[in-house]
Design a protein around this motif. Structure first.
Motif, PDB file in Angstrom:
ATOM      1  N   ASN A  70     -18.895 -84.802 -46.176  1.00  0.00           N
ATOM      2  CA  ASN A  70     -19.566 -83.848 -45.295  1.00  0.00           C
ATOM      3  C   ASN A  70     -21.052 -84.109 -45.107  1.00  0.00           C
ATOM      4  O   ASN A  70     -21.735 -83.343 -44.420  1.00  0.00           O
ATOM      5  CB  ASN A  70     -19.368 -82.422 -45.826  1.00  0.00           C
ATOM      6  CG  ASN A  70     -19.988 -82.207 -47.200  1.00  0.00           C
ATOM      7  OD1 ASN A  70     -19.958 -83.097 -48.049  1.00  0.00           O
ATOM      8  ND2 ASN A  70     -20.533 -81.032 -47.445  1.00  0.00           N
ATOM      9  N   ARG A 106     -15.612 -78.266 -46.344  1.00  0.00           N
ATOM     10  CA  ARG A 106     -14.887 -78.300 -45.067  1.00  0.00           C
ATOM     11  C   ARG A 106     -15.275 -79.501 -44.230  1.00  0.00           C
ATOM     12  O   ARG A 106     -16.442 -79.788 -44.022  1.00  0.00           O
ATOM     13  CB  ARG A 106     -15.138 -77.016 -44.273  1.00  0.00           C
ATOM     14  CG  ARG A 106     -14.486 -77.032 -42.878  1.00  0.00           C
ATOM     15  CD  ARG A 106     -14.243 -75.651 -42.344  1.00  0.00           C
ATOM     16  NE  ARG A 106     -13.178 -74.951 -43.070  1.00  0.00           N
ATOM     17  CZ  ARG A 106     -11.878 -75.106 -42.824  1.00  0.00           C
ATOM     18  NH1 ARG A 106     -11.465 -75.942 -41.880  1.00  0.00           N
ATOM     19  NH2 ARG A 106     -10.982 -74.438 -43.516  1.00  0.00           N
ATOM     20  N   MET A 107     -14.232 -80.185 -43.725  1.00  0.00           N
ATOM     21  CA  MET A 107     -14.418 -81.346 -42.865  1.00  0.00           C
ATOM     22  C   MET A 107     -13.678 -81.230 -41.534  1.00  0.00           C
ATOM     23  O   MET A 107     -14.083 -81.811 -40.544  1.00  0.00           O
ATOM     24  CB  MET A 107     -13.973 -82.619 -43.579  1.00  0.00           C
ATOM     25  CG  MET A 107     -15.028 -83.224 -44.477  1.00  0.00           C
ATOM     26  SD  MET A 107     -16.524 -83.697 -43.604  1.00  0.00           S
ATOM     27  CE  MET A 107     -15.941 -85.123 -42.672  1.00  0.00           C
ATOM     28  N   TRP A 108     -12.556 -80.523 -41.495  1.00  0.00           N
ATOM     29  CA  TRP A 108     -11.831 -80.375 -40.228  1.00  0.00           C
ATOM     30  C   TRP A 108     -11.065 -79.056 -40.265  1.00  0.00           C
ATOM     31  O   TRP A 108     -10.910 -78.447 -41.325  1.00  0.00           O
ATOM     32  CB  TRP A 108     -10.901 -81.569 -39.981  1.00  0.00           C
ATOM     33  CG  TRP A 108      -9.823 -81.821 -40.991  1.00  0.00           C
ATOM     34  CD1 TRP A 108      -8.596 -81.211 -41.059  1.00  0.00           C
ATOM     35  CD2 TRP A 108      -9.868 -82.748 -42.094  1.00  0.00           C
ATOM     36  NE1 TRP A 108      -7.872 -81.716 -42.124  1.00  0.00           N
ATOM     37  CE2 TRP A 108      -8.633 -82.662 -42.771  1.00  0.00           C
ATOM     38  CE3 TRP A 108     -10.832 -83.664 -42.560  1.00  0.00           C
ATOM     39  CZ2 TRP A 108      -8.333 -83.424 -43.896  1.00  0.00           C
ATOM     40  CZ3 TRP A 108     -10.541 -84.429 -43.673  1.00  0.00           C
ATOM     41  CH2 TRP A 108      -9.309 -84.316 -44.329  1.00  0.00           C
ATOM     42  N   PRO A 109     -10.594 -78.581 -39.096  1.00  0.00           N
ATOM     43  CA  PRO A 109      -9.942 -77.266 -39.026  1.00  0.00           C
ATOM     44  C   PRO A 109      -8.614 -77.233 -39.780  1.00  0.00           C
ATOM     45  O   PRO A 109      -8.000 -78.263 -40.052  1.00  0.00           O
ATOM     46  CB  PRO A 109      -9.699 -77.067 -37.511  1.00  0.00           C
ATOM     47  CG  PRO A 109     -10.599 -78.045 -36.833  1.00  0.00           C
ATOM     48  CD  PRO A 109     -10.739 -79.212 -37.772  1.00  0.00           C
ATOM     49  N   GLY A 113      -8.328 -78.872 -44.494  1.00  0.00           N
ATOM     50  CA  GLY A 113      -9.619 -79.460 -44.162  1.00  0.00           C
ATOM     51  C   GLY A 113     -10.683 -79.280 -45.217  1.00  0.00           C
ATOM     52  O   GLY A 113     -11.849 -79.653 -44.998  1.00  0.00           O
ATOM     53  N   TYR A 120      -5.516 -83.053 -48.792  1.00  0.00           N
ATOM     54  CA  TYR A 120      -6.913 -83.114 -48.324  1.00  0.00           C
ATOM     55  C   TYR A 120      -7.687 -84.255 -48.981  1.00  0.00           C
ATOM     56  O   TYR A 120      -8.381 -85.016 -48.304  1.00  0.00           O
ATOM     57  CB  TYR A 120      -7.610 -81.781 -48.597  1.00  0.00           C
ATOM     58  CG  TYR A 120      -9.114 -81.851 -48.386  1.00  0.00           C
ATOM     59  CD1 TYR A 120      -9.657 -82.074 -47.126  1.00  0.00           C
ATOM     60  CD2 TYR A 120      -9.985 -81.701 -49.458  1.00  0.00           C
ATOM     61  CE1 TYR A 120     -11.031 -82.139 -46.931  1.00  0.00           C
ATOM     62  CE2 TYR A 120     -11.353 -81.758 -49.277  1.00  0.00           C
ATOM     63  CZ  TYR A 120     -11.876 -81.977 -48.010  1.00  0.00           C
ATOM     64  OH  TYR A 120     -13.231 -82.051 -47.828  1.00  0.00           O
ATOM     65  N   SER A 124      -9.031 -87.289 -46.827  1.00  0.00           N
ATOM     66  CA  SER A 124     -10.480 -87.372 -46.704  1.00  0.00           C
ATOM     67  C   SER A 124     -10.998 -88.738 -47.137  1.00  0.00           C
ATOM     68  O   SER A 124     -11.861 -89.328 -46.468  1.00  0.00           O
ATOM     69  CB  SER A 124     -11.162 -86.276 -47.537  1.00  0.00           C
ATOM     70  OG  SER A 124     -12.565 -86.399 -47.439  1.00  0.00           O
ATOM     71  N   GLN A 127     -10.431 -91.328 -44.544  1.00  0.00           N
ATOM     72  CA  GLN A 127     -11.412 -91.217 -43.468  1.00  0.00           C
ATOM     73  C   GLN A 127     -12.770 -91.777 -43.900  1.00  0.00           C
ATOM     74  O   GLN A 127     -13.450 -92.463 -43.124  1.00  0.00           O
ATOM     75  CB  GLN A 127     -11.564 -89.759 -43.040  1.00  0.00           C
ATOM     76  CG  GLN A 127     -10.338 -89.175 -42.369  1.00  0.00           C
ATOM     77  CD  GLN A 127     -10.548 -87.735 -41.948  1.00  0.00           C
ATOM     78  OE1 GLN A 127     -11.676 -87.273 -41.805  1.00  0.00           O
ATOM     79  NE2 GLN A 127      -9.459 -87.013 -41.760  1.00  0.00           N
TER      80      GLN A 127
END
Length: 350
Positions: A70, A106-109, A113, A120, A124, A127
């Motif tokens: 993040n 938090r990184m995505w909806p 996320g 997750y 993550s 990514q």
């Protein structure tokens, strides 16, 4: 015709001073000062300034660069920018580097996320690797305790990540002493050691002295302390007011309540002690954190190369007399700076 940029060559003497520590009982070594990319390395910041700081840090013996999914803003952009520096400059030194990242915020909806589920954490990291252009990271952290996911699932995901080759070591961040022992025990049973903890620690935020450092010592874990400068409070930045471009003025993670009259009086008193030591306040603050044998590395940020150099010069004087430490203790008290306390106190299901 446009000028062709001269190829950067790393300082051949960068390891001469051997300024690194062993991380607990592991084979992992970390520089005494690590460069963190939490602030000032996002997509809204000047890339060439970031690049200059990363190269300067490496030239001065800093081989550990700490990130999280993040970090930005926007989230993910610090990893993207670091990946760009790797491709342009540091890639040929990959086997010298310790690169760490984390997942927890938090990184995505949607429900997967953030926090600590297996889905997750693994998604993550995939990514993060893509953003940085890497096959693996050296350290991957659970960034915070998930109060709703079983700790065994979170730690099992870390074990799976190591066994898959996507990380060489794993650690935890902002876990309480009790949760640290539980996490360490689960990973030990799985055969993947938990080698490092990343808590906040500074002269204005001493919560780790209330049992966590003793716990890490007992378990043979290393410790990298983030925010040793209390997000800039333990520098000369706020001695005479709030600068327009400071974190306090921008109201991000730094809350204006941290600049209470009581805190500022303490900071000014600590600054006088630093002057007598021939150091800046920032240098003394970093050296003070490193005085503890449990601390493997102090994790700093920087806004520009000159600020980075000032912090790295803390290594020129790491010794304290008993009298200095006693005087510092008069002013080094809790300043309400531990924004991560709720995470460390969480009690995830077994």
């Amino acid at each position: 015709m446009a000028e062709v940029e001269a190829q950067w060559m790393a300082n051949p003497n960068r390891y001469d001073d051997e300024t690194w520590n062993r991380c607990g009982n592991s084979g992992l070594m970390l520089p005494k000062i690590t460069l963190g990319l939490w602030q000032n390395f996002g997509g809204v910041d000047v890339y060439e300034t970031q690049r200059a700081m990363i190269r300067r840090a490496f030239d001065r013996g800093v081989f550990h660069f700490d990130l999280a999914n993040n970090y930005g803003p926007p989230p993910g952009s610090a990893e993207e920018n670091f990946g760009k520096v790797l491709s342009q400059d540091l890639g040929k030194h990959r086997d010298e580097l310790i690169i760490s990242t984390k997942a927890g915020y938090r990184m995505w909806p949607g429900p997967f996320g953030e926090w600590g589920s297996r889905k997750y954490l693994i998604s993550s990291l995939d990514q993060s690797l893509k953003r940085m252009g890497l096959d693996y990271v050296d350290i991957f952290y659970s960034h915070r305790v998930d109060p709703n996911t079983p700790l065994a699932e979170t730690m099992g995901a870390l074990d799976q990540i190591v066994r898959s080759g996507k990380a060489l070591y794993v650690g935890i961040s902002s876990y309480s002493p009790e949760m640290t022992r539980k996490a360490h025990a689960i990973l030990k049973d799985l055969g993947t050691p938990c080698v490092i903890h990343q808590p906040s620690y500074s002269m204005m935020n001493r919560w780790v002295e209330g049992g966590l450092l003793d716990t890490l010592s007992d378990l043979g874990m290393g410790c990298i302390a983030f925010s040793p400068l209390a997000q800039g409070l333990l520098t000369n930045k706020y001695l005479n007011g709030v600068p327009a471009e400071s974190r306090a003025a921008l109201e991000g993670s730094f809350q204006k309540g941290m600049l209470s009259d009581e805190n500022l009086d303490r900071v000014r008193a600590l600054n006088e002690i630093a002057k007598r030591r021939g150091q800046t306040l920032a240098q003394m603050a970093i050296a003070w954190v490193l005085r503890r044998p449990e601390i493997t590395s102090a994790l700093i940020g920087a806004r520009h190369v000159q600020q980075l150099d000032n912090s790295l010069d803390a290594l020129n004087n790491l010794e304290f007399s008993a009298e200095e430490l006693a005087e510092i203790d008069k002013y080094a008290a809790d300043g309400g700076l531990n924004l991560w306390q709720k995470s460390s106190d969480s009690n995830a299901p077994a």
